[in-house]
Enzyme design. Structure first.
Site, PDB file in Angstrom:
ATOM      1  N   ASN A 105       0.737  -1.198  -0.194  1.00 14.65           N
ATOM      2  CA  ASN A 105       0.148   0.113   0.166  1.00 14.65           C
ATOM      3  C   ASN A 105       0.847   1.270  -0.002  1.00 14.65           C
ATOM      4  O   ASN A 105       1.885   1.310   0.651  1.00 14.65           O
ATOM      5  CB  ASN A 105      -0.795   0.050   1.237  1.00 14.65           C
ATOM      6  CG  ASN A 105      -1.820   1.195   1.339  1.00 14.65           C
ATOM      7  OD1 ASN A 105      -2.451   1.455   0.231  1.00 14.65           O
ATOM      8  ND2 ASN A 105      -1.649   2.027   2.454  1.00 14.65           N
ATOM      9  N   HIS A 107       0.912   5.339   1.040  1.00 11.37           N
ATOM     10  CA  HIS A 107       0.355   6.053   1.973  1.00 11.37           C
ATOM     11  C   HIS A 107       0.904   7.400   2.069  1.00 11.37           C
ATOM     12  O   HIS A 107       2.032   7.478   2.306  1.00 11.37           O
ATOM     13  CB  HIS A 107       0.206   5.553   3.547  1.00 11.37           C
ATOM     14  CG  HIS A 107      -0.364   6.187   4.599  1.00 11.37           C
ATOM     15  ND1 HIS A 107      -1.934   6.216   4.553  1.00 11.37           N
ATOM     16  CD2 HIS A 107      -0.152   7.026   5.222  1.00 11.37           C
ATOM     17  CE1 HIS A 107      -2.262   6.990   5.313  1.00 11.37           C
ATOM     18  NE2 HIS A 107      -1.099   7.591   6.232  1.00 11.37           N
ATOM     19  N   ASP A 139      -1.070  -5.430   6.468  1.00 11.03           N
ATOM     20  CA  ASP A 139      -1.322  -6.786   7.263  1.00 11.03           C
ATOM     21  C   ASP A 139      -2.935  -6.238   7.727  1.00 11.03           C
ATOM     22  O   ASP A 139      -3.486  -5.320   7.053  1.00 11.03           O
ATOM     23  CB  ASP A 139      -0.531  -6.454   8.391  1.00 11.03           C
ATOM     24  CG  ASP A 139      -0.351  -5.321   9.583  1.00 11.03           C
ATOM     25  OD1 ASP A 139      -1.252  -4.514   9.085  1.00 11.03           O
ATOM     26  OD2 ASP A 139       0.618  -5.409  10.300  1.00 11.03           O
ATOM     27  N   ALA A 140      -3.356  -7.126   8.884  1.00 14.05           N
ATOM     28  CA  ALA A 140      -4.735  -6.768   9.166  1.00 14.05           C
ATOM     29  C   ALA A 140      -5.181  -5.453   9.790  1.00 14.05           C
ATOM     30  O   ALA A 140      -6.434  -5.146   9.828  1.00 14.05           O
ATOM     31  CB  ALA A 140      -5.076  -7.875  10.260  1.00 14.05           C
ATOM     32  N   ASP A 143      -2.998   0.448   8.020  1.00 18.28           N
ATOM     33  CA  ASP A 143      -1.652   1.180   7.582  1.00 18.28           C
ATOM     34  C   ASP A 143      -0.547   0.701   8.618  1.00 18.28           C
ATOM     35  O   ASP A 143       0.221   1.638   8.932  1.00 18.28           O
ATOM     36  CB  ASP A 143      -1.677   2.663   7.576  1.00 18.28           C
ATOM     37  CG  ASP A 143      -2.782   3.073   6.419  1.00 18.28           C
ATOM     38  OD1 ASP A 143      -2.788   2.609   5.466  1.00 18.28           O
ATOM     39  OD2 ASP A 143      -3.532   4.189   6.661  1.00 18.28           O
TER      40      ASP A 143
END
Ligand code: GAR
Length: 208
Positions: A105, A107, A139-140, A143
């Protein structure tokens, strides 16, 4: 070449930078599809014009987040990606996606500062003098995943959210193209939170 699926929600300028880079056969990664959570994402038209397969899995078309995530995972799976890139994708990915794919991701802040959907606004409101952009494995959490790379951007006295975000996006594109190319060509290792780009170093037993 590594197969890359890019997920977007809006303009898709970072996705477009990846498409440009991938036009070079030496880049090591191919963008095999671009997906969005809304039909109105402008980047979907950009991808179509570039001849890249696209899909839309509208968040609102599903009764709950889990069912949307499952449908999204099925769409992504059709393209058999090695890496999924969330580049301006404004939804939280659940286990249906994260258990099946390696997801990174982009950011627009220096994590762990300012996670979430309003990073640029919150950094400005906080009065920071330096902010930037982060690429991390997803991950879960929101961010919270292991950081792959970061780049800094100075906040100027007259910045507003728009001007600051525009300067951040400029450096994001360069970093994203660099990181995706390196992940694709050289691989990576992950030791707890520590990401190292490149293949693992030979252990002592393999040393001459
Ligand atoms: C980028 O700045 C990206 O970091 C941000 O959205 C922008 C998308 O721009 N992502 C987030 O805020 C995720 N929480 P783009 O559509 O022009 O690539």
């Amino acid at each position: 070449s590594a197969r890359v699926v890019v997920l977007i929600s809006g303009t898709g300028s970072n996705m477009a930078a990846l498409l440009d880079a991938a036009a070079d056969p030496g880049y090591g990664a191919d963008v095999v599809a671009v997906g969005a959570d809304r039909a109105s994402a402008a980047g979907i038209d950009l991808a179509k014009q570039a001849g890249v397969p696209t899909f839309v899995t509208p968040f609102r078309a599903y009764p709950d987040r889990d069912q949307w995530n499952t449908a999204l995972a099925e769409e992504i799976a059709r393209f058999e990606p090695d890496i999924v890139v969330s580049a301006g994708f404004m939804r939280i990915l659940g286990p249906a996606v994260l258990s099946r794919f390696t997801v990174i991701n982009l950011h627009p802040a220096l994590l762990p500062s300012f996670p979430g959907a309003h990073a640029v606004r919150e950094a400005l409101a906080h009065g920071v003098k330096v902010t930037g952009a982060t690429i991390h494995f997803v991950d879960a959490g929101v961010d919270t995943g292991p950081i792959i790379d970061q780049v800094t951007v100075r906040v100027e006295p007259d910045d507003d959210e728009r001007s600051l975000h525009e300067r951040i996006k400029r450096v994001e594109r360069t970093m994203l193209v660099d990181v995706v190319g390196r992940l694709a060509r050289d691989g990576w290792t992950l030791d707890k939170r520590h990401v190292r780009l490149g293949s693992p170093e030979p252990g002592p037993e393999q040393a001459p």
